[in-house]
Motif scaffolding. Structure first.
Motif, short mmCIF file in Angstrom:
data_model
loop_
_atom_site.label_atom_id
_atom_site.label_comp_id
_atom_site.label_asym_id
_atom_site.label_seq_id
_atom_site.Cartn_x
_atom_site.Cartn_y
_atom_site.Cartn_z
N UNK A 1 9.41 4.53 -21.79
CA UNK A 1 9.02 5.86 -22.27
C UNK A 1 9.02 6.01 -23.64
N UNK A 2 9.96 5.59 -24.29
CA UNK A 2 10.24 5.64 -25.67
C UNK A 2 9.21 5.22 -26.60
N UNK A 3 8.92 3.76 -26.09
CA UNK A 3 7.91 3.03 -26.69
C UNK A 3 6.69 3.83 -26.60
N UNK A 4 6.42 4.26 -25.54
CA UNK A 4 4.90 4.71 -25.45
C UNK A 4 4.84 6.05 -26.22
N UNK A 5 5.85 7.03 -26.30
CA UNK A 5 5.75 8.27 -27.10
C UNK A 5 5.46 7.76 -28.26
N UNK A 6 6.29 6.53 -29.02
CA UNK A 6 5.91 6.46 -30.38
C UNK A 6 4.43 5.84 -30.60
N UNK A 7 4.02 4.86 -29.58
CA UNK A 7 2.82 4.23 -29.64
C UNK A 7 1.62 5.57 -29.90
N UNK A 8 1.92 6.62 -28.72
CA UNK A 8 0.81 7.76 -28.85
C UNK A 8 0.68 8.58 -30.09
N UNK A 9 2.04 8.70 -30.65
CA UNK A 9 2.21 9.40 -32.04
C UNK A 9 1.55 8.52 -33.24
N UNK A 10 1.52 7.32 -33.05
CA UNK A 10 1.09 6.49 -34.18
C UNK A 10 -0.58 6.39 -33.94
N UNK A 11 -0.91 6.21 -32.84
CA UNK A 11 -2.49 6.17 -32.39
C UNK A 11 -3.05 7.71 -33.10
N UNK A 12 -2.36 8.60 -32.87
CA UNK A 12 -2.88 9.95 -33.29
C UNK A 12 -2.80 9.97 -34.99
N UNK A 13 -1.54 9.68 -35.52
CA UNK A 13 -1.21 9.74 -36.91
C UNK A 13 -2.38 8.82 -37.88
N UNK A 14 -2.43 7.81 -37.17
CA UNK A 14 -3.48 6.61 -37.72
C UNK A 14 -4.85 6.80 -37.63
N UNK A 15 -5.11 8.06 -36.89
CA UNK A 15 -6.43 8.41 -36.60
C UNK A 15 -7.33 7.54 -35.89
N UNK A 16 -6.56 6.53 -34.99
CA UNK A 16 -7.24 5.63 -34.05
C UNK A 16 -7.81 6.36 -32.95
N UNK A 17 -7.11 7.35 -32.24
CA UNK A 17 -7.62 7.99 -31.08
C UNK A 17 -6.73 9.10 -30.75
N UNK A 18 -7.25 10.07 -29.99
CA UNK A 18 -6.42 11.37 -29.87
C UNK A 18 -6.13 11.43 -28.41
N UNK A 19 -5.46 10.46 -27.62
CA UNK A 19 -5.26 10.50 -26.23
C UNK A 19 -3.91 11.72 -26.10
#
Length: 113
Positions: free
Chosen positions: A56-74
Protein backbone atom coordinates in the motif's frame (compact mmCIF):
# COMPACT_ATOMS: atom_id res chain seq x y z
CA UNK A 1 -23.41 10.88 -36.52
CA UNK A 2 -22.95 12.34 -33.02
CA UNK A 3 -24.09 9.18 -31.25
CA UNK A 4 -22.06 6.94 -33.57
CA UNK A 5 -18.95 9.03 -32.91
CA UNK A 6 -19.53 8.86 -29.14
CA UNK A 7 -20.18 5.10 -29.29
CA UNK A 8 -16.93 4.64 -31.21
CA UNK A 9 -15.03 6.60 -28.59
CA UNK A 10 -16.55 4.52 -25.77
CA UNK A 11 -15.72 1.31 -27.64
CA UNK A 12 -12.12 2.51 -28.08
CA UNK A 13 -11.79 3.25 -24.34
CA UNK A 14 -13.15 -0.21 -23.48
CA UNK A 15 -10.59 -1.79 -25.82
CA UNK A 16 -7.84 0.30 -24.22
CA UNK A 17 -8.88 -0.90 -20.76
CA UNK A 18 -8.62 -4.51 -21.92
CA UNK A 19 -5.22 -3.74 -23.45
CA UNK A 20 -3.94 -2.24 -20.19
CA UNK A 21 -5.29 -5.24 -18.27
CA UNK A 22 -3.39 -7.55 -20.63
CA UNK A 23 -0.16 -5.57 -20.17
CA UNK A 24 -0.58 -5.88 -16.41
CA UNK A 25 -1.19 -9.63 -16.61
CA UNK A 26 1.97 -10.06 -18.71
CA UNK A 27 4.18 -8.09 -16.30
CA UNK A 28 5.33 -10.21 -13.32
CA UNK A 29 5.70 -7.13 -11.08
CA UNK A 30 2.15 -5.89 -11.68
CA UNK A 31 -1.05 -7.30 -10.27
CA UNK A 32 -4.58 -6.77 -11.56
CA UNK A 33 -6.80 -6.27 -8.50
CA UNK A 34 -10.23 -6.50 -10.15
CA UNK A 35 -11.78 -7.87 -13.31
CA UNK A 36 -12.02 -5.30 -16.07
CA UNK A 37 -15.57 -5.25 -17.37
CA UNK A 38 -15.78 -1.63 -18.56
CA UNK A 39 -13.21 1.18 -18.75
CA UNK A 40 -11.72 1.02 -15.24
CA UNK A 41 -8.50 -0.84 -14.48
CA UNK A 42 -7.37 -1.31 -10.86
CA UNK A 43 -3.87 -2.65 -10.35
CA UNK A 44 -0.79 -2.39 -8.19
CA UNK A 45 2.92 -2.88 -8.28
CA UNK A 46 3.71 -6.11 -6.47
CA UNK A 47 7.25 -7.52 -6.66
CA UNK A 48 6.38 -10.23 -4.15
CA UNK A 49 7.55 -10.90 -0.60
CA UNK A 50 5.82 -7.77 0.76
CA UNK A 51 2.95 -7.30 3.17
CA UNK A 52 -0.20 -5.52 2.05
CA UNK A 53 0.82 -2.59 4.26
CA UNK A 54 4.20 -2.34 2.50
CA UNK A 55 2.54 -2.67 -0.91
CA UNK A 56 0.00 0.00 0.00
CA UNK A 57 2.78 2.44 0.92
CA UNK A 58 4.76 1.60 -2.23
CA UNK A 59 1.79 2.04 -4.54
CA UNK A 60 0.78 5.31 -2.91
CA UNK A 61 4.29 6.59 -3.62
CA UNK A 62 4.20 5.23 -7.19
CA UNK A 63 0.91 7.01 -7.86
CA UNK A 64 2.30 10.28 -6.53
CA UNK A 65 5.40 9.99 -8.72
CA UNK A 66 3.39 9.07 -11.83
CA UNK A 67 1.44 12.28 -11.33
CA UNK A 68 4.37 14.49 -10.31
CA UNK A 69 6.51 13.33 -13.24
CA UNK A 70 3.65 14.01 -15.66
CA UNK A 71 3.52 10.40 -16.83
CA UNK A 72 -0.15 9.74 -16.13
CA UNK A 73 -2.94 10.94 -13.88
CA UNK A 74 -4.65 7.86 -12.47
CA UNK A 75 -6.52 8.00 -9.19
CA UNK A 76 -6.64 5.35 -6.48
CA UNK A 77 -9.08 3.21 -4.60
CA UNK A 78 -8.96 0.63 -1.83
CA UNK A 79 -10.06 -2.90 -2.75
CA UNK A 80 -10.18 -5.26 0.24
CA UNK A 81 -7.80 -2.89 2.06
CA UNK A 82 -5.35 -3.04 -0.83
CA UNK A 83 -4.28 0.29 -2.35
CA UNK A 84 -5.00 0.15 -6.06
CA UNK A 85 -3.85 2.46 -8.81
CA UNK A 86 -7.10 3.19 -10.67
CA UNK A 87 -7.06 4.08 -14.35
CA UNK A 88 -10.48 5.26 -15.55
CA UNK A 89 -10.07 5.47 -19.31
CA UNK A 90 -12.32 8.18 -20.78
CA UNK A 91 -10.08 10.37 -22.90
CA UNK A 92 -10.71 10.32 -26.64
CA UNK A 93 -7.04 11.22 -27.23
CA UNK A 94 -5.64 8.20 -25.37
CA UNK A 95 -3.44 5.94 -27.46
CA UNK A 96 -2.39 2.35 -26.84
CA UNK A 97 1.20 3.58 -26.33
CA UNK A 98 0.00 5.65 -23.35
CA UNK A 99 -0.91 2.45 -21.52
CA UNK A 100 2.42 0.84 -22.38
CA UNK A 101 4.10 3.87 -20.81
CA UNK A 102 1.87 3.65 -17.71
CA UNK A 103 2.69 -0.03 -17.15
CA UNK A 104 6.41 0.40 -17.86
CA UNK A 105 6.79 3.49 -15.69
CA UNK A 106 4.85 1.95 -12.80
CA UNK A 107 7.39 -0.88 -12.76
CA UNK A 108 10.35 1.49 -13.17
CA UNK A 109 9.25 3.64 -10.24
CA UNK A 110 8.40 0.60 -8.13
CA UNK A 111 11.86 -0.84 -8.62
CA UNK A 112 13.42 2.36 -7.25
CA UNK A 113 11.52 2.08 -3.95
Amino acid sequence: HGIEKYAGMVRKNLEQAQYLAQLIKEEPNLELLADVSLNIVCFRYNPGNRTDEELNAMNKEILMRLQEEGIAAPSYTLLNNRYAIRAAITNHRSRMEDFEVLARETVRIGKTL
